[in-house]
Design a protein around this motif. Structure first.
Motif, short mmCIF file in Angstrom:
data_model
loop_
_atom_site.label_atom_id
_atom_site.label_comp_id
_atom_site.label_asym_id
_atom_site.label_seq_id
_atom_site.Cartn_x
_atom_site.Cartn_y
_atom_site.Cartn_z
N LEU A 23 -77.30 37.80 -87.55
CA LEU A 23 -75.79 36.94 -88.03
C LEU A 23 -75.13 38.02 -88.06
CD1 LEU A 23 -77.35 34.63 -90.66
CD2 LEU A 23 -77.06 34.31 -88.29
N GLY A 24 -73.74 37.64 -88.16
CA GLY A 24 -72.64 38.71 -88.14
C GLY A 24 -72.63 39.43 -89.46
N ASP A 25 -73.10 38.92 -90.61
CA ASP A 25 -73.22 39.75 -91.66
C ASP A 25 -74.33 40.67 -91.80
OD1 ASP A 25 -75.26 38.03 -92.31
OD2 ASP A 25 -74.48 37.11 -93.84
N GLY A 26 -75.18 40.81 -90.78
CA GLY A 26 -76.22 41.92 -90.59
C GLY A 26 -77.62 41.11 -90.88
N ARG A 27 -77.79 39.99 -91.17
CA ARG A 27 -78.93 39.47 -91.68
C ARG A 27 -79.70 39.19 -90.33
NH1 ARG A 27 -78.06 34.18 -95.28
NH2 ARG A 27 -76.10 34.46 -94.44
N LYS A 28 -81.04 39.40 -90.46
CA LYS A 28 -81.77 39.06 -89.23
C LYS A 28 -83.03 38.10 -89.81
CE LYS A 28 -81.27 44.05 -87.55
NZ LYS A 28 -82.14 45.12 -86.93
N LEU A 29 -83.07 36.98 -88.84
CA LEU A 29 -83.93 35.86 -89.16
C LEU A 29 -84.87 35.72 -88.10
CD1 LEU A 29 -81.07 33.62 -90.66
CD2 LEU A 29 -83.02 34.57 -91.90
N ALA A 30 -86.03 35.55 -88.39
CA ALA A 30 -87.34 35.62 -87.41
C ALA A 30 -87.53 34.26 -86.75
CB ALA A 30 -88.63 36.25 -88.04
N GLY A 31 -87.42 34.43 -85.46
CA GLY A 31 -87.95 33.07 -84.75
C GLY A 31 -88.79 33.25 -83.79
N VAL A 32 -89.06 32.37 -82.65
CA VAL A 32 -89.90 32.70 -81.36
C VAL A 32 -89.19 32.12 -80.34
CG1 VAL A 32 -91.92 32.47 -82.61
CG2 VAL A 32 -91.25 30.40 -81.62
N SER A 33 -89.41 32.65 -79.02
CA SER A 33 -89.10 32.09 -77.60
C SER A 33 -89.47 32.76 -76.62
CB SER A 33 -87.44 32.52 -77.60
OG SER A 33 -86.93 32.04 -76.45
N LEU A 34 -89.55 31.84 -75.53
CA LEU A 34 -90.31 32.26 -74.19
C LEU A 34 -88.93 32.34 -73.30
CD1 LEU A 34 -93.30 30.17 -74.26
CD2 LEU A 34 -93.34 32.56 -74.60
N TYR A 35 -87.82 32.56 -73.57
CA TYR A 35 -86.66 32.74 -72.76
C TYR A 35 -86.83 33.92 -71.89
CZ TYR A 35 -81.97 33.36 -70.81
OH TYR A 35 -80.78 33.89 -70.12
N ALA A 36 -86.62 33.89 -70.55
CA ALA A 36 -87.02 34.96 -69.59
C ALA A 36 -85.87 35.24 -68.82
CB ALA A 36 -88.27 34.73 -68.95
N GLY A 37 -84.41 34.52 -68.90
CA GLY A 37 -83.48 34.92 -68.13
C GLY A 37 -82.45 35.85 -68.50
N PRO A 38 -81.32 36.13 -68.14
CA PRO A 38 -80.52 37.23 -68.58
C PRO A 38 -80.18 36.96 -70.18
CG PRO A 38 -79.55 36.22 -66.76
CD PRO A 38 -80.79 35.23 -67.13
N ALA A 39 -80.24 38.17 -70.59
CA ALA A 39 -80.34 38.23 -72.04
C ALA A 39 -78.69 38.43 -72.27
CB ALA A 39 -81.00 39.60 -72.63
N ILE A 40 -78.29 38.11 -73.68
CA ILE A 40 -76.86 38.30 -73.89
C ILE A 40 -76.82 39.66 -74.66
CG2 ILE A 40 -76.58 35.91 -74.28
CD1 ILE A 40 -77.24 35.96 -77.19
N SER A 41 -77.81 40.46 -74.55
CA SER A 41 -77.55 42.16 -74.76
C SER A 41 -76.90 42.37 -76.29
CB SER A 41 -76.67 42.50 -73.66
OG SER A 41 -77.38 42.16 -72.43
N GLY A 42 -77.46 41.57 -77.20
CA GLY A 42 -76.85 41.71 -78.45
C GLY A 42 -75.38 41.57 -78.74
N LYS A 43 -74.60 41.05 -77.68
CA LYS A 43 -73.25 40.68 -78.05
C LYS A 43 -73.16 39.44 -79.01
CE LYS A 43 -69.05 39.29 -75.81
NZ LYS A 43 -68.33 38.87 -74.45
N LYS A 44 -72.23 39.76 -80.00
CA LYS A 44 -72.08 38.47 -81.05
C LYS A 44 -71.02 37.43 -80.49
CE LYS A 44 -73.76 40.85 -85.11
NZ LYS A 44 -74.34 42.01 -84.64
#
Length: 766
Positions: free
Chosen positions: A348-369
């Motif tokens: 999140l924009g406030d710095g919080r990191k929340l865990a999840g799961v995914s099998l997405y294998a396409g182009p990443a969004i490279s950390g851009k918010k």
């Protein structure tokens, strides 16, 4: 000859009305085979007689069931109901599918243990009832396999894009069943004509589910396997050398019909399968009485002829009483996680990191918010669920969109977001799903999060102009704790007969890598044009074939064992703790679990080959059980083909079925001291001269007494009975949150621990 005239007139009425009548429905008709007039050479001739040109018969059943299925008008149905040779009629219903590392996780090791002792399941035949198979996969290679077992009587049925060359020494047989489906009408999704644009009128798999389950049970070793880089390693089934017989009973997008399933049971047993794997159920957590359930009826006929049947427990957990496939002769398998995961993270924009799961294998969004939006704040349910055409492009374009889980496929929601211009998706569980997560091969950058994380993200999104990004962390092995009970896994108590604990056990069913079809991409969506050799799926559909493969290994190691003995070996050696030796927990809540969640425990093949003692069952035991639950002779005959009468003097007790688990049920409202004595018998399959001592962990507030407390086996004494006395104070005992108390009973000889769960409950009579 007295029966000949009414039967012929009945058949004439039945078969000359025509199939075009719009009121006609498909029914399964159970016939008393003993009443067939001798003038007819076969039962089929009796059913069809000289009226074959206008017949409405779909299937005839001769092996596990005696009768036929057909399209009937209401008038024809009424006439049939009154015929003395008709034992039962039930409407054809549609059912749904219950949809690398797991063999090691359940205790299989190369060159030793059960794999070695069973020669990896060589020459055992596993019949897979599902959506067919994609035979070209490396998982189905027959390199270095011996000749097809001589007892095999099946065929390789050809059809659209399926030739005789698609069978080999691995896939030794293939059949498809569509008559019930096509008779149902209503088009694709409801039954009716096979849609040749999305399906193959053959055993070829257009869906992927059947290929996945077949390779889970009996796939060969495949090196360098992965799903788009996820779960990379050596893929293998539980019984890599077992033979596969394919019975396609389910059709893409339109389910599986009872009449076709029953026909597959009939054919598979006649063909000579040793194990049947069926990941199919009602799909709504509701089970029919055994005499109205073709899976129960067909599986009884199979088990009665020595065929082990493994079935899925359903995906309607974590709700209680959601387990399906309840017949005591079935092995009912729930789902667990393994120690592998595919983590993703919402930052999140406030710095919080929340865990999840995914099998997405396409182009990443490279950390851009990107801007974050929750369409559900509008109060429109379809928008919160990201249903088709429900998203406002002006609201979501260029943003990461929060979607609630439910009502449509998880991966389809991402496609809706993409079409509306969104750049990513956060898929939030609802309260009913809790914290249980499964990976999906999303078409856009997307991450699934639990209910608590989802609420936190939505609260953040409501604060104003906010941003977020998603990071993908690949494959992680060694996840702790593991196993845990999957949130979706069907739970007890048994809604039909709580005296029989269901599910029987749990097995890996979350994020399982196995072979896949070329007909669709990994999401199964029509718009997904990706081709993958392997896919990662979750569901009790994935759990059942693990046990099918396990049964194949045990059958290969112990050819003389009955289905009940194999079931007992798997249940009494199951583990109730995780790999960290702590009590198993529930994925949806993180809380401790009970036998209503995991049955006898988690599949543990380290010990199943040598269980010491087994609880065996005969056909007579099952008949006695059916008598005990109030079924009359005619109803029992519908299920078992047995004409044996129930005892007149002393009614059997359902808790006395010689099951590997023990359940004592007392009626609600009874006060004072309540007691019940149950009986079990065990057969020694270990060292001839063995002495077992009982060990009891009694539920809190319950007194358990076992007699005798010691069982002495010898060359002359291979089988012994024991009694279990259950006593409690019905006035003061405090039942747990689940309405039951749990304990265990184990027989121990210094080498083996033969464990049975104990359930004590007070319930209103069903």
């Amino acid at each position: 000859m007295a029966l000949l005239i009414p039967i012929c007139s009945l058949l004439f009425l039945f078969f000359t009305a025509g199939e075009s009548d719009p009121t006609a429905k498909t029914y399964i008709i159970r016939i008393d085979g003993e009443s067939k007039p001798s003038i007819f050479p076969t039962h089929y001739h009796w059913y069809s007689s000289e009226f074959t040109e206008s017949t409405s018969i779909l299937h005839t059943y001769d092996t596990v069931f005696r009768g036929f299925s057909a399209s009937l008008t209401s008038a024809q149905l009424s006439t049939l109901k009154n015929h003395p040779s008709v034992l039962a009629i039930f409407e054809d219903k549609k059912r749904q599918l219950h949809t690398t590392r797991s063999p090691q996780f359940v205790g299989l090791r190369n060159q030793r243990g059960l794999w070695s002792e069973s020669d990896y399941g060589s020459d055992v035949i596993v019949g897979v009832f599902d959506t067919g198979i994609w035979p070209e996969r490396r998982s189905f290679s027959d390199v270095n396999l011996g000749p097809i077992p001589k007892r095999w009587k099946g065929v390789c049925q050809t059809g659209v894009k399926f030739t005789l060359k698609n069978c080999n020494k691995k896939i030794i047989g293939a059949r498809f069943f569509s008559k019930g489906h096509e008779a149902a009408g209503g088009g694709i999704g409801f039954g009716g004509a096979i849609n040749d644009t999305v399906e193959f009128r053959s055993a070829r798999d257009a869906d992927g589910h059947g290929t996945h389950t077949a390779s889970t049970a009996a796939g060969r070793y495949v090196f360098k396997a992965s799903m788009a880089g996820y779960a990379a390693g050596i893929a293998k089934g539980v019984a890599p050398k077992a033979r596969i017989a394919v019975y396609k009973v389910c059709w893409k997008g339109s389910g599986c019909f009872d009449s076709d399933i029953l026909a597959a049971f009939d054919m598979a047993v006649n063909d000579g399968v040793d194990v049947i794997s069926i990941s199919i159920g009602g799909g709504d957590g509701i089970s029919s009485p055994y005499y109205l359930d073709p899976i129960a009826i067909g599986s009884y006929g199979a088990v009665a002829r020595g065929v082990f049947v493994s079935s899925s427990a359903g995906n309607d957990g974590p709700n209680g009483m959601s387990v399906t496939n309840l017949a005591p002769w079935l092995m009912t398998v729930g789902a667990s996680t393994i120690d592998r995961n595919f983590p993703a993270q919402v930052v999140l924009g406030d710095g919080r990191k929340l865990a999840g799961v995914s099998l997405y294998a396409g182009p990443a969004i490279s950390g851009k918010k990107y801007p974050l939006v929750y369409p559900g704040k509008s109060g429109i349910l379809s928008a919160s669920l990201c249903m088709d055409n429900a998203l406002d492009a002006n609201l979501v374009k260029g943003k990461i969109v929060i979607c609630d889980r439910g009502s449509s496929p998880r991966v389809a929601k991402g496609l809706v977001v993409k079409k509306a211009g969104g750049v990513g998706m956060i898929l939030s569980n609802g309260v009913s799903n809790g914290e249980g997560l499964v990976g999906d091969a999303h078409l856009i950058p997307a991450c699934s999060v639990g209910s608590d994380e989802g609420d936190a993200i939505k609260a953040y999104a409501a604060t104003g102009r906010v941003t977020a990004t998603i990071t993908f962390q690949g494959t992680v092995i060694g996840v702790k704790p593991a196993p845990v009970v999957a949130s979706f896994s069907g739970r007890g108590p048994n809604g039909m007969n709580p005296e029989i604990l269901k599910p029987d056990l749990i097995a890996p069913g979350v994020n399982i890598l196995a072979a896949w079809t070329d007909a669709v991409g990994p999401t199964g969506l029509d718009s997904d044009v990706r081709k993958v050799e392997f896919n990662i799926l979750s569901g009790t559909s994935m759990s059942a074939p693990h046990v099918s493969g396990a049964a194949a290994l045990l059958k290969s190691a112990h050819p003389g064992w009955s289905p009940a003995a194999i079931k007992s070996a798997l249940m009494t050696t199951a583990s109730t703790v995780n790999k960290q030796l702590q009590p198993m927990t529930d994925e949806s809540t993180g809380n401790a679990t009970t036998p209503y969640d995991f049955g006898a425990g988690h599949l543990n093949l380290d010990l199943a080959m040598d269980p010491g003692l087994v609880y065996d069952l005969t056909n007579a035991d099952y008949v006695s059980f059916l008598c005990s639950i109030g079924y009359g002779a005619k109803t029992i005959q519908v299920i078992t083909r047995s004409t044996a009468a129930c005892p007149m003097r002393r009614k059997p007790v359902p808790e006395n079925l010689n099951y590997p688990s023990i359940a004592a049920m007392f009626s609600t409202g009874k006060k004072g001291v309540l007691s019940k004595t149950l009986i079990r018998r065990v057969k020694n399959v270990g060292d001839v001269n063995s002495v077992y001592t009982v060990k009891v962990e009694a539920p809190k507030g319950v007194i358990i007494a076992v007699r005798p407390r010691k069982l002495v086996f010898s060359d002359k004494v291979r089988e012994l009975s024991y009694y279990v006395s259950v006593k409690m104070d019905g006035t003061n005992v405090m039942m747990g949150e689940s309405g039951a108390l749990f304990g265990s009973l184990s027989w121990v000889d210094g080498k083996h621990v033969v464990r049975s769960p104990i359930v004590v409950t007070q319930l209103d009579p069903l």
